[in-house]
Scaffold this active site. Structure first.
Site, PDB file in Angstrom:
ATOM      1  N   ASP A 139      -7.817  -5.555   0.140  1.00 55.08           N
ATOM      2  CA  ASP A 139      -8.482  -6.619  -0.946  1.00 55.08           C
ATOM      3  C   ASP A 139      -7.871  -7.900  -0.852  1.00 55.08           C
ATOM      4  O   ASP A 139      -8.551  -8.541  -1.703  1.00 55.08           O
ATOM      5  CB  ASP A 139      -8.093  -5.882  -2.200  1.00 55.08           C
ATOM      6  CG  ASP A 139      -8.782  -4.414  -2.360  1.00 55.08           C
ATOM      7  OD1 ASP A 139     -10.077  -4.312  -2.189  1.00 55.08           O
ATOM      8  OD2 ASP A 139      -8.198  -3.740  -3.027  1.00 55.08           O
ATOM      9  N   HIS A 172       0.723  -0.997  -0.065  1.00 59.64           N
ATOM     10  CA  HIS A 172       0.041   0.109  -0.092  1.00 59.64           C
ATOM     11  C   HIS A 172       1.061   1.391  -0.043  1.00 59.64           C
ATOM     12  O   HIS A 172       1.887   1.079   0.614  1.00 59.64           O
ATOM     13  CB  HIS A 172      -0.782   0.195   1.368  1.00 59.64           C
ATOM     14  CG  HIS A 172      -2.004   0.688   1.038  1.00 59.64           C
ATOM     15  ND1 HIS A 172      -1.951   2.320   1.595  1.00 59.64           N
ATOM     16  CD2 HIS A 172      -3.316   0.782   0.801  1.00 59.64           C
ATOM     17  CE1 HIS A 172      -3.086   2.599   1.199  1.00 59.64           C
ATOM     18  NE2 HIS A 172      -4.021   1.978   0.917  1.00 59.64           N
TER      19      HIS A 172
END
Ligand code: CMC
Length: 435
Positions: A369, A311
């Site tokens: 996710d 991320h």
């Protein structure tokens, strides 16, 4: 200098000795930001930050992330507490208005959303213009953009009442628009919203019910859906939110801005990652193929990434991923799925990656996710709808951030600069005619 004077950083151009005192603006928490608005005027230089990794493009009071500590706060409240004790619509109220609602405010907000769940009947015809095998993200991007052709009475972005109504419309209509995109792909009749159901229940109903049979809501799945929506509701200045803000900064209407956000969310580096995780797991197939796959991820020339990992901001476990993993177990237990091969594969992949020096060294951890696709698949939602679901949830964040920006008196059109490395001025060559 008085002790109340803001801290400054000094930028000096070594060659000329010219310098500029850059004010450091403190946030409530998190790092201060260097206010470079006068830098060009004072020194004639721009700053350079492709990907905006070190640039604050706005002031916001909505969401705070501490990526090193793995913390996510909405209006100060930790995501873990909201996911455990709140509902999606309450979080929506919080993001939009800044405070948790009283019982009366919540009732009124909930009623307002329910009043707007239907879409203009003529919008149904838009769906027929799409191929049945169109990706539902393509469909919702088009239909949401088309809302601006139907709701002329809420397009004045400078009118607070118009802004309020368009926020209600967007949040309320997205589940209807999204589930119709799904129904269209199946060739099944569209289900009209049922305002006696909660937001998550109604969404599940419109996606799964058919007119010929009664539809039973499973409360565990409805709660899981509500939690998935909460976990995706907002995430400060990510790519799609920044897209919405940039589009909105021009004075574009909110429906057009959210359509822009949907387009930005679609990419596999952003909202498309949940779909990509399942494709990746299917490609890996069995746990014994994991080492070979990890070797390809580590190979600089392969262009293969471990989807659902890493991320821009989190350099620790994404707090949403932990809640998602727990929810995943709850949903699979409720559905009586024991020993789900995909979940087993994902957990083994996670275990191996978390002990691998490549991922540890680069601080790559599972993100939101990584597990969401497994839950959604177990709930019977097809892969192509995963990012659509993300868009339904994130609409709340987009609208809140857009509203905050529109209410900010210092708001200006977003217009970054560039480092130009093309040709300097040159003259058009005068070639001999008709050689
Ligand atoms: N697998 C393998 N290597 C990775 C990954 C990954 N998933 N993510 C980053 N890296 C490596 C990358 O190759 C680079 O290595 P090096 O320094 O040797 O060149 C280093 O880590 C830094 O990567 P980056 O691309 O500069 O980092 P970024 O902040 O620009 O990218 C990201 C963030 C989310 C796009 C990236 O981590 C990624 O592509 N992850 C996979 C896609 C994904 O799961 N996206 C969902 C994000 S969470 C939901 C959302 O917000 O939409």
């Amino acid at each position: 200098m008085s002790s109340n004077a803001p801290a400054t950083a000094t930028i000096r151009i070594d060659d000329t000795g010219r310098e500029s005192a850059v004010p450091l603006l403190p946030g409530t928490i998190g790092p201060a930001v260097a206010d470079i608005r006068k830098l060009y005027g004072e020194l004639g230089i721009f700053t350079y930050d492709p990907g905006y990794g070190g640039t604050a493009a706005c002031e916001s009071k909505i969401t705070y992330i501490d990526g090193d500590a793995g913390v996510l706060l909405h209006r100060g409240y930790p995501i873990e507490q909201l996911a455990e004790h709140s509902t999606f619509l309450e979080v929506a109220y919080l993001l939009l208005n800044g405070e948790l609602p009283s019982a009366g405010q919540m009732q009124e907000f909930d009623r307002g959303i329910r009043l707007h769940t239907m879409v203009h009947e003529q919008l149904r015809q838009f769906y027929n213009g799409f191929r049945r095998d169109a990706h539902p993200m393509a469909v919702i991007c088009g239909v949401v953009g088309a809302l601006s052709a139907f709701y002329h009475d809420s397009l004045d972005v400078n009118n607070p009442e118009h802004r309020r109504i368009s926020a209600f419309r967007l949040i309320a209509k997205l589940p209807t628009i999204a589930s119709w995109a799904f129904k269209y792909s199946l060739g099944q009749p569209f289900m009209y919203p049922r305002n006696d159901l909660s937001y998550a229940e109604n969404f599940l109903y419109m996606m799964n019910a058919v007119p010929s049979e009664p539809y039973q809501i499973n409360p565990v799945l409805a709660r899981a859906m509500d939690r998935i929506l909460i976990l995706h509701a907002d995430h400060e200045q990510n790519a799609s939110t920044s897209t919405v803000r940039l589009a909105g900064s021009t004075g574009a209407n909110p429906f057009a801005c959210i359509a822009a956000g949907i387009a930005s969310l679609w990419g596999p580096a952003h909202g498309g990652a949940n779909e990509a995780v399942l494709k990746m797991l299917a490609e890996i197939g069995t746990p014994d193929a994991i080492p070979g796959f990890i070797a390809r991820v580590k190979d600089k020339n392969s262009n293969v990434r471990l989807m659902g990992f890493g991320h821009r901001v989190y350099k620790n476990y994404d707090p949403r991923a932990k809640i998602m993993q727990r929810t995943c177990h709850e949903v699979l237990t409720e559905l009586g799925i024991t020993g789900d091969p995909l979940l087993d594969l994902a957990m083994e992949l996670e275990r191996i990656a978390l002990h691998d020096e490549y991922f540890v060294g680069k601080k790559l951890y599972p993100n939101v996710d990584f597990y969401s696709g497994i839950i959604l698949k177990a709930m019977g939602i097809p892969t192509s709808m995963f990012t659509v679901l993300f868009a339904v949830a994130r609409t709340v964040g987009w609208v809140s951030q857009w509203k905050e920006m529109m209410e900010d008196p210092s708001q200006r059109i977003g217009r970054p600069r560039q480092l130009y490395t093309g040709h300097a001025r040159r003259d058009y060559p005068m070639r001999a005619a008709a050689e």
